[in-house]
Design a protein around this motif. Structure first.
Motif, mmCIF file in Angstrom:
data_model
loop_
_atom_site.group_PDB
_atom_site.id
_atom_site.type_symbol
_atom_site.label_atom_id
_atom_site.label_comp_id
_atom_site.label_asym_id
_atom_site.label_seq_id
_atom_site.Cartn_x
_atom_site.Cartn_y
_atom_site.Cartn_z
ATOM 1 N N MET A 62 0.825 -1.209 0.000
ATOM 2 C CA MET A 62 0.000 0.000 0.000
ATOM 3 C C MET A 62 0.861 1.260 0.000
ATOM 4 S SD MET A 62 -3.074 -0.788 -0.284
ATOM 5 C CE MET A 62 -3.331 -2.468 -0.730
ATOM 6 N N TRP A 63 1.970 1.240 0.718
ATOM 7 C CA TRP A 63 2.889 2.382 0.712
ATOM 8 C C TRP A 63 3.460 2.602 -0.683
ATOM 9 C CZ3 TRP A 63 3.561 6.443 3.526
ATOM 10 C CH2 TRP A 63 3.310 6.425 4.886
ATOM 11 N N ILE A 64 3.865 1.523 -1.338
ATOM 12 C CA ILE A 64 4.425 1.645 -2.688
ATOM 13 C C ILE A 64 3.383 2.201 -3.646
ATOM 14 C CG2 ILE A 64 5.307 0.310 -4.658
ATOM 15 C CD1 ILE A 64 6.630 -1.541 -2.510
ATOM 16 N N LEU A 65 2.161 1.656 -3.592
ATOM 17 C CA LEU A 65 1.091 2.139 -4.471
ATOM 18 C C LEU A 65 0.740 3.583 -4.153
ATOM 19 C CD1 LEU A 65 -1.182 -1.034 -4.539
ATOM 20 C CD2 LEU A 65 0.267 -0.158 -6.380
ATOM 21 N N LEU A 66 0.731 3.946 -2.874
ATOM 22 C CA LEU A 66 0.450 5.325 -2.475
ATOM 23 C C LEU A 66 1.492 6.276 -3.048
ATOM 24 C CD1 LEU A 66 -0.896 7.588 -0.825
ATOM 25 C CD2 LEU A 66 0.446 6.827 1.138
ATOM 26 N N ILE A 67 2.757 5.931 -2.926
ATOM 27 C CA ILE A 67 3.817 6.812 -3.422
ATOM 28 C C ILE A 67 3.750 6.950 -4.937
ATOM 29 C CG2 ILE A 67 6.331 6.996 -3.686
ATOM 30 C CD1 ILE A 67 6.492 5.751 -0.825
ATOM 31 N N ILE A 68 3.516 5.850 -5.638
ATOM 32 C CA ILE A 68 3.413 5.901 -7.104
ATOM 33 C C ILE A 68 2.221 6.754 -7.518
ATOM 34 C CG2 ILE A 68 2.900 4.526 -9.172
ATOM 35 C CD1 ILE A 68 4.579 2.274 -7.857
ATOM 36 N N ALA A 69 1.065 6.522 -6.903
ATOM 37 C CA ALA A 69 -0.131 7.286 -7.258
ATOM 38 C C ALA A 69 0.034 8.768 -6.893
ATOM 39 C CB ALA A 69 -1.359 6.705 -6.558
ATOM 40 N N LEU A 70 0.639 9.048 -5.756
ATOM 41 C CA LEU A 70 0.842 10.439 -5.341
ATOM 42 C C LEU A 70 1.777 11.164 -6.299
ATOM 43 C CD1 LEU A 70 0.358 12.691 -3.272
ATOM 44 C CD2 LEU A 70 2.307 11.797 -1.991
ATOM 45 N N LEU A 71 2.883 10.533 -6.657
ATOM 46 C CA LEU A 71 3.819 11.171 -7.597
ATOM 47 C C LEU A 71 3.181 11.395 -8.964
ATOM 48 C CD1 LEU A 71 7.168 9.365 -6.685
ATOM 49 C CD2 LEU A 71 6.476 11.711 -6.134
ATOM 50 N N ALA A 72 2.418 10.422 -9.436
ATOM 51 C CA ALA A 72 1.736 10.580 -10.726
ATOM 52 C C ALA A 72 0.701 11.693 -10.665
ATOM 53 C CB ALA A 72 1.080 9.264 -11.135
ATOM 54 N N THR A 73 -0.023 11.772 -9.558
ATOM 55 C CA THR A 73 -1.027 12.823 -9.402
ATOM 56 C C THR A 73 -0.370 14.196 -9.330
ATOM 57 O OG1 THR A 73 -2.415 11.275 -8.191
ATOM 58 C CG2 THR A 73 -2.979 13.594 -8.006
ATOM 59 N N LEU A 74 0.699 14.308 -8.564
ATOM 60 C CA LEU A 74 1.407 15.584 -8.474
ATOM 61 C C LEU A 74 1.983 15.994 -9.819
ATOM 62 C CD1 LEU A 74 3.281 15.190 -5.080
ATOM 63 C CD2 LEU A 74 1.369 16.712 -5.585
ATOM 64 N N TYR A 75 2.558 15.031 -10.530
ATOM 65 C CA TYR A 75 3.113 15.341 -11.847
ATOM 66 C C TYR A 75 2.028 15.876 -12.779
ATOM 67 C CZ TYR A 75 5.144 14.850 -16.442
ATOM 68 O OH TYR A 75 5.572 15.106 -17.720
ATOM 69 N N LEU A 76 0.908 15.151 -12.852
ATOM 70 C CA LEU A 76 -0.173 15.613 -13.729
ATOM 71 C C LEU A 76 -0.737 16.947 -13.254
ATOM 72 C CD1 LEU A 76 -2.383 12.583 -14.783
ATOM 73 C CD2 LEU A 76 -1.079 14.123 -16.228
ATOM 74 N N GLY A 77 -0.901 17.103 -11.950
ATOM 75 C CA GLY A 77 -1.458 18.339 -11.419
ATOM 76 C C GLY A 77 -0.613 19.548 -11.737
ATOM 77 N N PHE A 78 0.700 19.397 -11.657
ATOM 78 C CA PHE A 78 1.575 20.522 -11.963
ATOM 79 C C PHE A 78 1.819 20.666 -13.457
ATOM 80 C CE2 PHE A 78 3.166 19.895 -7.479
ATOM 81 C CZ PHE A 78 2.506 21.019 -6.998
ATOM 82 N N ARG A 79 1.564 19.641 -14.211
ATOM 83 C CA ARG A 79 1.773 19.677 -15.658
ATOM 84 C C ARG A 79 0.569 20.282 -16.397
ATOM 85 N NH1 ARG A 79 5.396 20.085 -19.254
ATOM 86 N NH2 ARG A 79 5.284 18.667 -20.990
ATOM 87 N N LEU A 80 -0.620 20.120 -15.844
ATOM 88 C CA LEU A 80 -1.826 20.613 -16.496
ATOM 89 C C LEU A 80 -1.865 22.143 -16.473
ATOM 90 C CD1 LEU A 80 -4.318 17.930 -15.212
ATOM 91 C CD2 LEU A 80 -3.669 18.341 -17.571
ATOM 92 N N PRO A 81 -2.623 22.752 -17.397
ATOM 93 C CA PRO A 81 -2.588 24.208 -17.553
ATOM 94 C C PRO A 81 -3.044 25.022 -16.344
ATOM 95 C CG PRO A 81 -3.637 23.180 -19.441
ATOM 96 C CD PRO A 81 -3.404 22.107 -18.435
ATOM 97 N N VAL A 82 -3.999 24.550 -15.570
ATOM 98 C CA VAL A 82 -4.503 25.334 -14.446
ATOM 99 C C VAL A 82 -3.614 25.086 -13.238
ATOM 100 C CG1 VAL A 82 -6.463 25.711 -12.899
ATOM 101 C CG2 VAL A 82 -6.846 25.237 -15.310
ATOM 102 N N GLY A 83 -3.165 26.142 -12.608
ATOM 103 C CA GLY A 83 -2.360 25.989 -11.399
ATOM 104 C C GLY A 83 -0.930 26.429 -11.590
ATOM 105 N N PHE A 84 -0.073 25.978 -10.705
ATOM 106 C CA PHE A 84 1.332 26.344 -10.738
ATOM 107 C C PHE A 84 2.041 25.520 -11.800
ATOM 108 C CE2 PHE A 84 0.001 26.862 -6.276
ATOM 109 C CZ PHE A 84 0.110 28.236 -6.207
ATOM 110 N N ASN A 85 3.030 26.120 -12.434
ATOM 111 C CA ASN A 85 3.753 25.429 -13.491
ATOM 112 C C ASN A 85 5.210 25.235 -13.065
ATOM 113 O OD1 ASN A 85 4.374 24.183 -15.838
ATOM 114 N ND2 ASN A 85 4.045 25.953 -17.166
ATOM 115 N N PHE A 86 5.440 24.290 -12.152
ATOM 116 C CA PHE A 86 6.776 24.013 -11.685
ATOM 117 C C PHE A 86 7.571 23.189 -12.701
ATOM 118 C CE2 PHE A 86 4.710 24.240 -7.387
ATOM 119 C CZ PHE A 86 5.290 25.457 -7.051
ATOM 120 N N LEU A 87 6.902 22.497 -13.586
ATOM 121 C CA LEU A 87 7.547 21.549 -14.479
ATOM 122 C C LEU A 87 7.692 22.061 -15.910
ATOM 123 C CD1 LEU A 87 5.610 18.432 -13.198
ATOM 124 C CD2 LEU A 87 7.851 19.201 -12.505
ATOM 125 N N ALA A 88 7.729 23.345 -16.074
ATOM 126 C CA ALA A 88 7.761 23.930 -17.421
ATOM 127 C C ALA A 88 9.037 23.627 -18.151
ATOM 128 C CB ALA A 88 7.582 25.435 -17.351
#
Length: 123
Positions: free
Chosen positions: A97-123
Motif C-alpha cells: 500500500m505504501w508503494i502504491l500510495l507513493i506511485i499514485a501520489l507522484l503521478a497525481t502531483l506530476y499531472l497536477g503541476f503539468r496541467l494548464p490550471v495551477g502552478f507550473n513548476f515543471l515547465a
C-alpha cells in the motif's frame, strides 16, 4: 473561488500532513490521538474531493482526458492513504500500500503541476 488551485492545494497539503500525523501517532501507540486525527483526515478527504471535483468540472474542457486521469489518480491516492492507516491499525502488512500510495501520489502531483490550471513548476 475555483479559478485557481490554491484552495485545493491547501486541502491536500493539510491532508498529507494529517495522514503522517495519524500514522506516526499510531506507530507511537497513541491510539486515541491517532483515531481523532484519522477522523479529521476523513473530513479533509471530503474537502479534497469537493475542491478537486469543482476544479475538474470548471476546467476539464481544457483537456478532459488528462483531467479525468488526474481525478481518478487523486481518488486512488485517498484510497491508498486510507488503506495504509486502516491496515496498519489492524496489524496487516502495508508495504504494498505504501508503494502504491507513493506511485499514485507522484503521478497525481506530476499531472497536477503539468496541467494548464495551477502552478507550473515543471515547465
Amino acid at each position: 473561488m475555483f479559478e485557481t488551485t490554491h484552495l485545493h492545494i491547501t486541502t491536500w497539503v493539510l491532508g498529507l500532513v494529517l495522514f503522517f500525523v495519524a500514522y506516526s501517532l499510531h506507530k507511537k501507540g497513541n491510539e486515541k490521538a491517532s483515531k481523532i486525527s484519522h477522523m479529521i483526515l476523513r473530513v479533509f478527504y471530503i474537502l479534497i474531493i469537493i475542491t478537486g471535483a469543482a476544479l475538474f468540472f470548471i476546467h476539464s474542457s481544457i483537456d478532459a482526458a488528462l483531467y479525468g486521469v488526474k481525478f481518478i489518480l487523486g481518488i486512488l491516492v485517498i484510497g491508498f492513504m486510507e488503506m495504509v492507516l486502516v491496515r496498519s491499525k489492524k496489524g496487516k502488512s502495508v508495504q504494498v500500500m505504501w508503494i502504491l500510495l507513493i506511485i499514485a501520489l507522484l503521478a497525481t502531483l506530476y499531472l497536477g503541476f503539468r496541467l494548464p490550471v495551477g502552478f507550473n513548476f515543471l515547465a
